[in-house]
Design an enzyme around this catalytic site. Sequence first.
Site, PDB file in Angstrom:
ATOM      1  N   HIS A 206      52.428 -35.998  63.889  1.00  0.00           N
ATOM      2  CA  HIS A 206      53.800 -35.908  63.292  1.00  0.00           C
ATOM      3  C   HIS A 206      55.122 -34.504  63.676  1.00  0.00           C
ATOM      4  CE1 HIS A 206      52.996 -39.913  61.640  1.00  0.00           C
ATOM      5  NE2 HIS A 206      51.482 -39.140  61.339  1.00  0.00           N
TER       6      HIS A 206
ATOM      7  N   GLU B 215      53.084 -34.871  56.225  1.00  0.00           N
ATOM      8  CA  GLU B 215      51.382 -34.446  56.399  1.00  0.00           C
ATOM      9  C   GLU B 215      52.269 -33.960  57.581  1.00  0.00           C
ATOM     10  OE1 GLU B 215      51.030 -38.674  58.514  1.00  0.00           O
ATOM     11  OE2 GLU B 215      49.327 -37.204  59.798  1.00  0.00           O
TER      12      GLU B 215
ATOM     13  N   GLU C 124      41.795 -39.206  60.949  1.00  0.00           N
ATOM     14  CA  GLU C 124      42.366 -39.117  60.146  1.00  0.00           C
ATOM     15  C   GLU C 124      41.048 -37.944  58.248  1.00  0.00           C
ATOM     16  OE1 GLU C 124      45.367 -40.066  58.619  1.00  0.00           O
ATOM     17  OE2 GLU C 124      45.673 -41.978  60.247  1.00  0.00           O
TER      18      GLU C 124
END
Length: 366
Positions: free
Chosen positions: A199, A214, A330
């Site tokens: 991101h 995030e 993750e």
Amino acid sequence: MRRYLVKILWGNIMLTSKKYVLTLITSILIILSISSIVYASEALINVNNLNVRNGPGTDFDTIMQVHEEETYEIIREQNGWIEIQLEQGTGWITKEFISIQGTETVEQGEDKNIISNQSVTIIHDKTTLREGPSTDYEIIGNVNQGTTLEVFDHVGGWYEVQWNEERAYIPDWSVGTDGSLTNGAPSVKDKTIVIDAGHGGRDVGAIGASGNFEKEYTIITAQKLKYYLEILGANVILTRSHDNYLSLSGRASLANAMNADVFLSIHYNSTPQFPSAKGASTYYYSERDSILATTIQEELLKATTMDDRGIHQESFQVTRESHRPSVLLELGFISNISEEQNIQSSVFQEKISKGIINGLNEFFSY
Ligand SMILES: [Zn+2]
């Protein structure tokens, strides 16, 4: 100030003249001299939402946050933490995510104590020695495995050592003491690793229980990982080092263009509808990358003791379009209050780096 204190303490020793008191006080003097580096300089913050705490460690409460490109006057340093002057009062930030500007006046000069004849043994060949206690300082030489060096000081994760009549600095876990990142030869050495902080910019990613994004956590992890990999001799390229937007294709094509040995895309998970969800998972696209996914996931769990959510084959654009060995990580759930708090601590971030690096070492040893 310190000399005055020394005299008073010596006075006490003369009065009591007990050997164990002498030993105790000698230790106190050494601790005082280690923790009293004074800087006449400023801290430039390199990341957004960096926690400011009311003491030098993650056990202390967060009192506010500071942000990228802000500067603060440095009051002092202790064990890798910097006390900064705030508008009202002072606070502590970790040294990891700042740059120090201006000339530093290190108060301790010739009268610095050697830490009780301590020495360290180098465990990796060609460990680099630097002019100062950070990778920002020039490399002044390197030493090979088995070399023993006398230690003068231990500050912020670095040992100050005696080397060829000079003072030099080495990262503390590159030597034969507890906490070393690897057990053998550092096989990430000379490897090209592209790290993708997920991101960025208008793409904020998932939103944490705290309201943090995030994209802010992924950049912290990417920078920390880069720091440790570079110390081990890897060639590290970040897809982004700031809070900017990047397309998924752009991230993958950087890994392709750099002919990366490994491409790692860093993410944090979020399921606000299941706030107790936690743990780490690793995703790969090509069957070829299942070994990489396995070694990283295994070492990550060992280093962090996070819950195992497994490795999965999944068609994410960023790993699908990368033609180099690639995984998407993750690294925990920011929608889980306690996992997010962990993720915010630099101790936990170090464990993540350690796990990923151990996984990479294992992968490269195949
Ligand atoms: Zn993500």
